[in-house]
Design an enzyme around this catalytic site. Sequence first.
Site, PDB file in Angstrom:
ATOM      1  N   TYR A  57      -1.747   4.054   2.294  1.00 60.09           N
ATOM      2  CA  TYR A  57      -1.301   3.471   3.561  1.00 60.09           C
ATOM      3  C   TYR A  57      -2.356   3.756   4.620  1.00 60.09           C
ATOM      4  O   TYR A  57      -2.697   4.908   4.870  1.00 60.09           O
ATOM      5  CB  TYR A  57       0.054   4.088   3.938  1.00 60.09           C
ATOM      6  CG  TYR A  57       0.674   3.597   5.231  1.00 60.09           C
ATOM      7  CD1 TYR A  57       0.276   2.414   5.853  1.00 60.09           C
ATOM      8  CD2 TYR A  57       1.695   4.328   5.838  1.00 60.09           C
ATOM      9  CE1 TYR A  57       0.863   1.984   7.025  1.00 60.09           C
ATOM     10  CE2 TYR A  57       2.298   3.906   7.008  1.00 60.09           C
ATOM     11  CZ  TYR A  57       1.883   2.730   7.603  1.00 60.09           C
ATOM     12  OH  TYR A  57       2.460   2.309   8.766  1.00 60.09           O
ATOM     13  N   LYS A 116      -1.307  -0.605   1.560  1.00 58.26           N
ATOM     14  CA  LYS A 116      -0.693  -1.224   2.736  1.00 58.26           C
ATOM     15  C   LYS A 116      -1.645  -1.018   3.908  1.00 58.26           C
ATOM     16  O   LYS A 116      -2.031   0.113   4.199  1.00 58.26           O
ATOM     17  CB  LYS A 116       0.654  -0.582   3.041  1.00 58.26           C
ATOM     18  CG  LYS A 116       1.261  -1.035   4.380  1.00 58.26           C
ATOM     19  CD  LYS A 116       2.491  -0.201   4.731  1.00 58.26           C
ATOM     20  CE  LYS A 116       2.997  -0.499   6.133  1.00 58.26           C
ATOM     21  NZ  LYS A 116       4.106   0.391   6.535  1.00 58.26           N
TER      22      LYS A 116
END
Length: 294
Positions: A135, A164
């Site tokens: 992330y 992400k």
Amino acid sequence: MKLNGIIAYPITPFKADSQEVDFDALSITLNTLLEHDCDAIAPLGSAGESAYLSWEEWQKVAEKSIEIVNHRVPVILGISELTTNMAIQKAKKAEELGADVIMVLPISYWKLTDQEIYDYYQEIAAATKLPIMVYNNPATSGVDLSPELIVRMFQDIENISMVKDSTGDIQRMHKFHELTQGQLPFYNGCNPLALEAFCAGASGWCTVAPNLLGKLPRQLYQATNAGDLAQAQKLFYKQLPLLRFIVQGGLPKTVKAGLNELGFSVGAPRKPLQSASPSEIHQLKSLLKFATTA
């Protein structure tokens, strides 16, 4: 594991009188997200105020969330920690509780080198068999992972399997595709970038939007997936003003305010975060009406 579609981020509800976690409200909000046909649930992200929870609370929210979802869709548990040891502790607990994926965000006080970031992920990966979603969210973490570093970790570390990105830079997504010949699944974490990200080949959209917008985010995904760009544009522009507002106002504050207006009792954010002001609530109601009126 390959995830596609809408990865929904629940909030962590608190009781109004004590600010203790409200597990009854958590159950209601999670079941509602599942009714909105979300493809995965990602508790304990920034919208879930994970940074404001004790270790005991984190474990209880994780356990209860996995229990409520009950294998209906994959559960992705968020881990964002300053220290490698605490991140490993949470990764082991996530595996023990039955999570499907962990989403790992390094947090920085001292600026981290690429090697320190690499080692952080490598040591977490060595401690669990769970797939890891890298992330990247420099706005909240103070760490900006370059596409080149993320790709190197994807290629070198076995259970790193997806990324992400919440930078809002569409070029990052193009870079992921180019550097891996499309092999690295990437997910959009920037709400106002949803349409462009799907058009760039994003496997999914990680978002709090279904809390307030119901099935509209999934309809956007379905339209782009079907190649119906005209319908996708129509759906996106209905949602865009609200998406901008909740990001600019801060997710815990704005999403909790919206849920409370929709009849869910989820309490206020945990201090020092503050509740939405009357003027913000008024604006939020107007944007909700615009998004959900045919």
